[in-house]
Design an enzyme around this catalytic site. Structure first.
Site, PDB file in Angstrom:
ATOM      1  N   HIS A 161     -19.306   2.637 -25.004  1.00  0.00           N
ATOM      2  CA  HIS A 161     -18.420   2.885 -25.976  1.00  0.00           C
ATOM      3  C   HIS A 161     -17.089   2.827 -25.256  1.00  0.00           C
ATOM      4  O   HIS A 161     -16.143   2.472 -25.761  1.00  0.00           O
ATOM      5  CB  HIS A 161     -18.632   4.033 -27.012  1.00  0.00           C
ATOM      6  CG  HIS A 161     -17.879   3.609 -28.255  1.00  0.00           C
ATOM      7  ND1 HIS A 161     -18.088   2.827 -29.172  1.00  0.00           N
ATOM      8  CD2 HIS A 161     -16.895   4.570 -28.696  1.00  0.00           C
ATOM      9  CE1 HIS A 161     -17.104   2.812 -30.188  1.00  0.00           C
ATOM     10  NE2 HIS A 161     -16.299   4.054 -30.052  1.00  0.00           N
ATOM     11  N   ASP A 216     -23.720   1.052 -25.513  1.00  0.00           N
ATOM     12  CA  ASP A 216     -22.807   1.670 -26.679  1.00  0.00           C
ATOM     13  C   ASP A 216     -23.635   2.339 -27.518  1.00  0.00           C
ATOM     14  O   ASP A 216     -24.643   1.669 -28.037  1.00  0.00           O
ATOM     15  CB  ASP A 216     -21.910   0.550 -27.323  1.00  0.00           C
ATOM     16  CG  ASP A 216     -20.860   1.289 -28.101  1.00  0.00           C
ATOM     17  OD1 ASP A 216     -21.154   2.599 -28.422  1.00  0.00           O
ATOM     18  OD2 ASP A 216     -19.602   0.714 -28.304  1.00  0.00           O
ATOM     19  N   SER A 257     -13.248   0.351 -32.093  1.00  0.00           N
ATOM     20  CA  SER A 257     -14.151   1.202 -32.743  1.00  0.00           C
ATOM     21  C   SER A 257     -14.084   1.220 -34.375  1.00  0.00           C
ATOM     22  O   SER A 257     -14.075   0.104 -35.015  1.00  0.00           O
ATOM     23  CB  SER A 257     -14.163   2.603 -32.395  1.00  0.00           C
ATOM     24  OG  SER A 257     -15.269   3.286 -32.485  1.00  0.00           O
TER      25      SER A 257
END
Length: 720
Positions: A692, A657, A572
């Site tokens: 995600h 995501d 991330s």
């Protein structure tokens, strides 16, 4: 971008390692996918960028359409081509991947059960049945020989879904009703459902597009929940629902109209107040309502101000407020419930320059304070009208935090402890007698495992500006510091999220094969206090990247490893870190794993229709201002790819995501493959069914972890 609430999942799911920069022969003869180029001119501040892969971006409508249009089909074809290439070039590791997966899953207790938590006459817990990916959520009455009630049957609910994510669940004050959230897409848009716990009937009430949680008023029929902006997924409304009515009749009690803020709702531990919080990186604002009066008027505690952060709990006639008002490292104040503005705030725990006040737990007779000092957590127990003391922890680097303390009138404190060598342990500590009981320690189902087999250390690397960067490190006993060890270096370094040293049984698969694992506590986190965060964000963001590089060089200098055995991992916002250090020091690493990486910084932060963008201007800056545009452009990984030799790289992403859209890593790998001048391995794993956080199942997520490990071990020539 970050995954707030979700940084900890990456620590759990990822890790890595590698060999020298020569291409492995099995990869050379296979032809990698080449993405088409469609030049797009992007002009801001009289500066033009050419983005050859801008076409990869799809709208939500395109992704959700039953029949793909031409652009959507081109994107799907490219992502599938990358996935097929990955399978081919990694095919020779399939046996190793299977072995790693079996090994990792084999250490996990299959019929596990959480430590029960008592609340309002019941004991709550979740348990897994052997072979199941999803838990049973259960409770028992606090009486002898009470029968188990299964509130939610995870395996049954998840059946037939390729992705199934639970939000939170909450029981009504009279213990009769349950509200729970479900996400079957992996976009973190949850539907709330209701269950009558007396009859086991699912109610007709169904609330769509929510944040996944709800809070009960004390009347047992009214709940408050958040809804999301359908495009940006920002939680922007607090809505009131009465059981038995349609969602169309629900009343919006608060709307956050400032698109740099999001909002949430919760109930105080005292159960006397409902609380709405509006929050952004540098400012918060709270509203409170008597939980017995769900139709009443919400009252603002302290109006929002730039750079003023606070959060609150309730005790007696006062609100207790953690705040940075005249306190960079935060302090604790109290104020009467009927005089809540900041001029009425009185210090309870004053500000300290060398201690970061992280959080608190309020009990009838005790105040428990969580602090960060010297980069390590401390738990401090204070009698309201008496002395205080600290809990003792012996490891050189560790993680300790309070958890599940729902009971207000008790002397017992529940806390968790873990270190790089100690499995996660839950303790119950008597704050009056100072005695404690180990309630549960994570079982590692491996006869060869013992904490005594591993060594952890706390080191300090010197950054180029002289700052001392803490490093947590673990390795198996017998490892020699001769520069020949494979070493995996991890960091996150954003949002003030501290990366602390905790145990992970899956990591043993690397440690037992000779890897050293290290955490670089770089600036941008908050391990060393608020300054640590502020010196790693906005126009000082590059400190995060140079800190990580300097830690890598320090570990080489100290003979823990060398460049041809040094690997890096981040996810991330930590994936941004990976992209930046790849451009800045490509020859320092033999391999890098970048998970759901935030790499197209400038374009993403210019696009306010993308989830999280406006909410994060205080973290990265607003590129519509020229100063921030130029600074972002100077480090944005996608914009700084150049014609040089890069190390071996594995990129992971998810098609659904909502936080780092799939097109960022897809564009990045296409540009890397076009420009790089080496023959090293460059591959991407795009999960077409998740977002995600990756796979939702308890064991399925380890498939990708086994791939990550196999990628690294293969580079080291390890085949089993």
């Amino acid at each position: 971008m970050k995954s707030t609430l979700f940084t900890f999942l990456f620590l759990f799911i990822l890790m890595s390692s590698c060999k020298d920069n020569e291409p492995l022969k099995p990869h050379v003869s296979l032809e990698a996918p080449i993405a088409k180029k469609v030049p797009e001119e992007l002009t801001v501040h009289d500066h033009t960028r050419i983005d050859n892969y801008f076409w990869m971006r799809l709208s939500d409508d395109q992704k959700n359409a039953e029949t793909p249009d031409a652009q959507t089909q081109d994107v799907l074809d490219y992502l599938n081509a990358e996935n097929n290439y990955l399978k081919k070039v990694m095919a020779h590791t399939n046996g190793l991947q299977e072995k790693l997966y079996d090994e990792i899953v084999g250490r996990i207790k299959k019929d596990d059960e959480s430590v029960p938590v008592n609340d309002n006459g019941y004991s709550y817990y979740k348990r897994f049945q052997e072979g199941d990916d999803y838990p049973l959520f259960c409770r028992k009455k606090l009486e002898d020989a009470a029968n188990e009630e299964i509130m939610l049957n995870g395996p049954e609910l998840a059946n037939g879904h390729s992705y199934f994510g639970f939000g939170s669940h909450s029981v009504s004050p009279d213990n009769k009703m349950l509200v729970f959230g479900i996400d079957t897409v992996s976009r973190r848009q949850y539907t709330l459902h209701f269950k009558n716990l007396e009859t086991a009937a699912i109610l007709k009430d169904k609330l769509d597009n929510t944040g996944g949680s709800a809070v009960w008023a004390n009347d047992n029929k009214t709940i408050f929940y958040t809804t999301k902006d359908p495009k940006t997924l920002r939680q922007n409304k607090i809505v009131k629902h009465v059981i038995g009515t349609n969602q169309s009749e629900d009343e919006v009690v608060f709307e956050e109209k400032d698109d740099t803020f999001a909002c949430a709702v919760y109930k105080t531990k005292s159960k006397d107040y409902l609380v709405i919080v509006s929050y952004q990186t540098l400012s918060t604002e709270f509203r409170v309502l008597d939980a017995n009066m769900p139709n009443g008027k919400w009252k603002v505690v302290q109006p929002r101000e730039k750079d003023l952060e606070y959060n609150l709990e309730h005790y007696g006639d006062h609100f207790y407020i953690r705040t940075n008002k005249d306190a960079k490292n935060f302090k604790l104040v109290k104020t009467p419930v009927n005089k809540t503005e900041k001029e009425h705030w009185v210090d309870v725990i004053p500000h300290r320059e060398d201690v970061f006040f992280q959080g608190m737990e309020i009990f009838k007779d005790f105040l428990v304070i969580e602090e960060l000092k010297g980069g390590l957590r401390q738990i401090r127990v204070k009698e309201w009208n008496g002395s205080d003391h600290y809990l003792a922890f012996n490891d050189p680097t560790y993680l300790a935090y309070t958890t599940s303390n729902l009971d207000f009138d008790t002397n017992l404190l529940r806390y968790n402890y873990s270190s790089l060598t100690t499995p996660n342990s839950t303790y119950e500590y008597n704050m009056k007698t100072k005695e404690q009981v180990l309630l549960k320690r994570e079982e590692v189902l491996d006869d060869s495992f013992s904490t005594e087999n591993y060594i952890s250390e706390r080191l300090e690397a010197t950054a180029k500006d002289g700052t001392k960067i803490p490093v947590s490190i673990v390795y198996k006993k017998g490892i020699k510091r001769n520069g020949q060890n494979p070493l995996l270096l991890y960091a996150y370094g954003s949002y003030g999220s501290s990366t602390e040293a905790s145990f992970n049984s899956s990591r043993l698969s690397l440690l037992d094969r000779g890897f050293i694992y290290a955490i670089a506590h770089v600036r941008g986190g908050q391990e060393m206090g608020r300054d640590w965060y502020e010196n790693g964000k906005l126009l000082k963001k590059k400190n995060t990247f140079t800190d990580f590089i300097d830690v890598g060089k320090y570990l080489i200098k100290e003979q823990y490893t060398e460049s041809k055995h040094l690997y890096a991992l981040g996810g991330s916002a930590g994936g941004l870190l990976m992209g930046a250090v790849l451009n800045m020091e490509p020859s320092l690493w033999n391999g890098v794993v970048a998970a759901v990486p935030f790499v197209d910084v400038v374009s993403t932060m210019l696009d306010e229709s993308i989830p999280l963008t406006t909410f994060e201007f205080d973290e990265w800056g607003n590129p519509k201002e020229k100063e921030y545009y130029n600074y972002m452009l100077s480090y944005s990984p996608y914009d700084n790819v150049k014609a040089v030799n890069y190390p071996n790289i594995l990129i992971t992403t998810g098609y659904w995501d909502s936080q780092v859209q799939y097109w960022e890593p897809a564009k990045w790998i296409a540009k890397l493959r076009d420009l790089k001048t080496d023959n090293n391995l460059l591959v991407m794993d795009c999960d077409m069914e998740t977002g995600h956080g990756g796979a939702s199942g308890r064991f399925q997520r380890y498939k990708r972890l086994a791939l990550n490990y196999a990628f690294l071990l293969d580079l080291e020539g390890v085949t089993e």
